[in-house]
Design an enzyme around this catalytic site. Structure first.
Site, PDB file in Angstrom:
ATOM      1  CB  ALA A  61      -0.619  -6.747  -9.618  1.00 11.85           C
ATOM      2  N   GLY A 100       3.637  -4.059  -8.153  1.00 11.23           N
ATOM      3  CA  GLY A 100       4.336  -5.417  -8.481  1.00 11.23           C
ATOM      4  C   GLY A 100       5.538  -5.046  -9.422  1.00 11.23           C
ATOM      5  CD  GLU A 103       5.655  -5.818  -4.393  1.00 11.59           C
ATOM      6  OE1 GLU A 103       4.422  -5.787  -4.976  1.00 11.59           O
ATOM      7  OE2 GLU A 103       5.549  -6.328  -3.315  1.00 11.59           O
ATOM      8  CD  GLU A 123       2.286  -2.556  -4.216  1.00  8.95           C
ATOM      9  OE1 GLU A 123       2.549  -1.395  -4.000  1.00  8.95           O
ATOM     10  OE2 GLU A 123       2.911  -3.403  -4.802  1.00  8.95           O
TER      11      GLU A 123
END
Ligand SMILES: CC(C)(COP(=O)(O)OP(=O)(O)OC[C@H]1O[C@@H](n2cnc3c(N)ncnc32)[C@H](O)[C@@H]1OP(=O)(O)O)[C@@H](O)C(=O)NCCC(=O)NCCSC(=O)/C=C/CCCCCCCCCCCCC(=O)O
Length: 718
Positions: A61, A100, A103, A123
């Site tokens: 992210a 992310g 992910e 994270e």
């Protein structure tokens, strides 16, 4: 952004484009949503490959977006949509697939990686959890036990390890996109149900409850007070016990709590501070982008005590040839046994088959004549260091960089006895030097930009967080430590015990309280410095005021009793014996403190943990403001990186200066004023002018202080 292309035949290629790490910004997420739709709708497309531009799949992210409102398509439905596609989708992973990014790859049906790629869900290090389905998909793929390890530590793993764990379907040394394209062509048309991780059960060991309990105890011990590791375990508990949809709800709830916490802000600030300090600048205007560094291939270390040995290992691990010099024969013999063993161990820990550097041992200072850089690491004594520098300047060839590992002595004084003062800088390592991440690079008024750039770059090569700091007693880290230690001693005089002080600090998140830490480092270090400063020793009167300010002779008296800390088996605590590690409360210390208070007419009072924290931490923070004011650190990020990487400041509190901002500068000022009023004979409690100025202009956020200070300096307000 994400670029769509249809390769000859039937494969759609989606390329993430957001340099430098293809972070999943709003534009990238929108690009992925649009291009996946396009691939889905195109009847000629039978399979899809997602890759990243410029050799990096995806760094996760976009952390910079966390500071503002979340715009663009959210990650969770985006990844669900990819997983639901009825054409095989493969992630072609090069460089990194982190957070992310991984992910996203877990939402794909297949994952192919280059052998040099790194994968992970870091994270937790940003105060979050893998909140785009990672906490629910990863354990379904690799089992609860392995997922707990990866998610609670956030560690990056190699492609080989990821393949072994079952995260990857294939690893290649060749072009990863080509391999992935070939792969999806091969599997096109095969059923995809078993490839949709959200539909799988979570493999758990039979003793799942005890596994989760132990994991919870471990994370609580490892990072005291940190919220994210605890939430990660809770999310994995949900993965182990709940259907996927409910697990996702739990993941979302936990993420929301973390996302809005001060700890997440602190950890994200710490991530960026680490990068800000690499972009160093000096008051002269020299900076990382206008100063050329030399590449060092041959170096020497003078003095093979604990610090020198660690520095030799750190240099050798980077592939530098090192001449290790020690003039005392016994010490040299010991070091030439110990250092290769240390190097071998450290190389093993880093999975290096053979340690890259070559080390030669010598008792002769003449043997450093051919090296490009010397690091002096002799005993912390100015006259000895001056002697070494005089010698070095005569034996080294012109142009050799001369560095000192002093922890606080005057670099300029050392430079003054050399032929090229511009080539002298401090390189202050922290023990053990081959392990600790921090390096203070100390520039004196005459240090050249080239010397600073070279030391900074060398630190980076050694894997250190290098911070450029000005030349003042104690530099940044130890200068701030002084008022902190001083307050801890005053608290003992006033009624606290070493345990009470340590517990308050450890509860705050320090791995070790101040007295445990002093016992570990050795109480004689500070004692010697105080003697040199004329604060204690024969002929100095045993009063509680010295050199015009409050002084606590407590630590001197502990040393005089032969208690030097762990090495003597006794200090502020007692240990099993000399070198013992486990600190136990010592009745001697309590009797000693009572007698001391009685002798000085002090009445012990009960001191709350809040006061302990305020007095110790705010005094330290206040010195941080003085350091910024004196331009000894370029910005608050520099101070915070020093404290997080060198002094055990809990990362989830960002660093002392960030913490000050979170507490509120007005509050820090008010409490310092209060304590200074009660202790007017303690100058370290007098609020700094910079702190006052910042409060006066409305306590702006820490990220703006650097600019504010520069402006104030221009207008002579500081
Ligand atoms: C290993 C790296 C990737 C590369 O290392 P290196 O090559 O050494 O380069 P660096 O110097 O580190 O980096 C180069 C520059 O790139 C910048 N950078 C790096 N990564 C990012 C990133 N992810 N985002 C932004 N910028 C990044 C870096 O700063 C450098 O730039 P500069 O020099 O500073 O200018 C290394 O960089 C690395 O390790 N990066 C971080 C990897 C990482 O930790 N990734 C995880 C990110 S978090 C994540 O992915 C989380 C996902 C799930 C949660 C999603 C949450 C979304 C919000 C939902 C909100 C829900 C709550 C609702 C609230 C409410 O309702 O109230």
């Amino acid at each position: 952004m994400a670029m769509y292309s249809r390769l000859p035949g039937s494969v759609a290629l989606i390329t993430l484009q957001n340099p430098p790490v293809n972070a999943l910004s709003a534009a990238v997420r929108q690009g992925i949503v649009d291009t996946v739709q396009r691939a889905l709708k195109d009847p000629k497309v039978t399979s899809v490959v997602i890759c990243g531009q410029n050799g990096k799949f995806c760094g996760g992210a976009d952390i910079r977006e966390f500071a503002g409102p979340m715009l663009g398509p959210p990650l969770v439905p985006m990844i669900h949509a990819i997983e639901a596609v009825d054409k095989p989708v493969a992630a072609a992973i090069e460089g990194v697939a982190l957070g992310g990014g991984l992910e996203l790859a877990l939402g794909c049906h297949y994952r192919i990686a280059h052998s040099k790629a790194l994968l992970g869900l870091p994270e937790v290090t940003l105060g979050l959890l893998p909140g785009a389905g990672g906490s629910q998909r990863l354990p379904r793929l690799i089992g609860l036990t392995a997922a707990l390890d990866l998610i609670t530590t956030g560690r990056h793993i190699s492609a080989a390890e990821a393949l072994k764990l079952g995260i990857l379907d294939q690893v290649t040394d060749n072009n990863v996109v080509d391999q992935a394209v070939e792969f999806v062509r091969r599997v096109a048309g095969q059923p995809l149900d078993s490839r949709r991780l959200s539909t799988l059960p979570c493999p758990c060991p039979p003793d799942v409850d005890s596994l989760l309990d132990k994991a919870m105890v471990k994370v609580r011990q490892r990072s005291r007070g940190a919220l994210a590791p605890v939430a990660c375990v809770q999310a994995l508990m949900a993965a182990a016990s709940l259907p996927y949809t409910q697990g996702m709800e739990k993941e979302r709830d936990l993420l929301t709590t973390l996302f809005n916490s001060g700890q997440a802000r602190a950890l994200q600030y710490a991530f960026f501070s680490q990068r800000v300090v690499g972009k160093w600048s000096l008051p002269s205007g020299a900076s990382w982008d206008n100063s050329a560094a030399r590449t060092i291939s041959k170096a020497a270390v003078i003095g093979l005590g604990t610090m020198g040995r660690g520095i030799v290992v750190a240099l050798a691990l980077t592939g530098i040839s090192v001449v290790a010099v020690e003039t005392q024969e016994k010490q040299l013999a010991e070091a030439s046994q110990a250092v290769p063993a240390m190097l071998q161990r450290e190389a093993g820990r880093r999975s290096l088959a053979t340690p890259p550097g070559v080390i030669s041992f010598s008792s002769n200072l003449q043997d450093v004549s051919e090296v490009e850089l010397v690091i002096e690491a002799v005993f912390e004594d100015m006259s000895l260091k001056l002697q070494v520098f005089r010698h070095l300047t005569s034996v080294c060839r012109p142009g050799t960089l001369l560095c000192s590992n002093t922890s606080g002595l005057d670099i300029d004084q050392l430079a003054a006895v050399t032929q090229s003062p511009g080539l002298v800088v401090g390189m202050h390592f922290f023990a053990p030097a081959h392990v600790m991440k921090l390096l203070e690079v100390v520039y004196g008024p005459r240090s050249s930009p080239e010397a600073v750039a070279t030391a900074m770059q060398l630190g980076k090569r050694m894997g250190k967080v290098s911070v450029a700091v000005g030349n003042c007693p104690g530099f940044v880290g130890n200068r701030m430590l002084k008022p902190y230690l001083e307050q801890a001693n005053f608290l003992l005089e006033e009624g606290a015990t070493p345990q009470q002080v340590d517990e308050a600090l450890e509860e705050f998140g320090f791995p070790m309280g101040v007295f445990r830490m002093s016992d570990l480092s050795g109480l004689d270090v500070g004692w010697r410095i105080r003697k040199e400063a004329g604060l204690t020793g024969p002929g100095v009167e045993s009063t509680r005021t010295r050199q015009g300010r409050r002084y606590s002779p407590l630590p001197d008296q502990v040393c005089e009793a032969g208690r030097l800390g762990q090495k003597t088996g006794r200090g502020w605590y007692q240990y099993d014996g000399p070198g013992g590690r486990v600190a136990r409360s010592d009745p001697w210390v309590h009797i000693f403190l009572e007698a001391y208070r009685a002798e000085h007419g002090l009445v012990a009072r009960s001191i709350a943990p809040e006061e302990i924290l305020e007095r110790c931490l705010y005094a330290l923070i206040n010195e941080g403001f003085n350091i910024l004011q004196d331009a000894m650190a370029a910005g608050p990020e520099d101070i915070d990186a020093i404290y997080v990487f060198g002094y055990g400041w809990p990362r989830h509190h960002g660093g002392p200066m960030f913490h000050a901002g979170q507490v509120g500068l007005g509050r820090i000022l008010e409490r310092l004023q209060h304590h200074h009023h009660n202790h007017p004979d303690v100058p370290h409690l007098k609020p700094s002018t910079l702190l006052r100025r910042l409060v006066a202009v409305g306590s702006p956020p820490v990220q703006t202080w650097r600019e504010f200070i520069n402006k104030e300096r221009v207008h002579s307000q500081l």
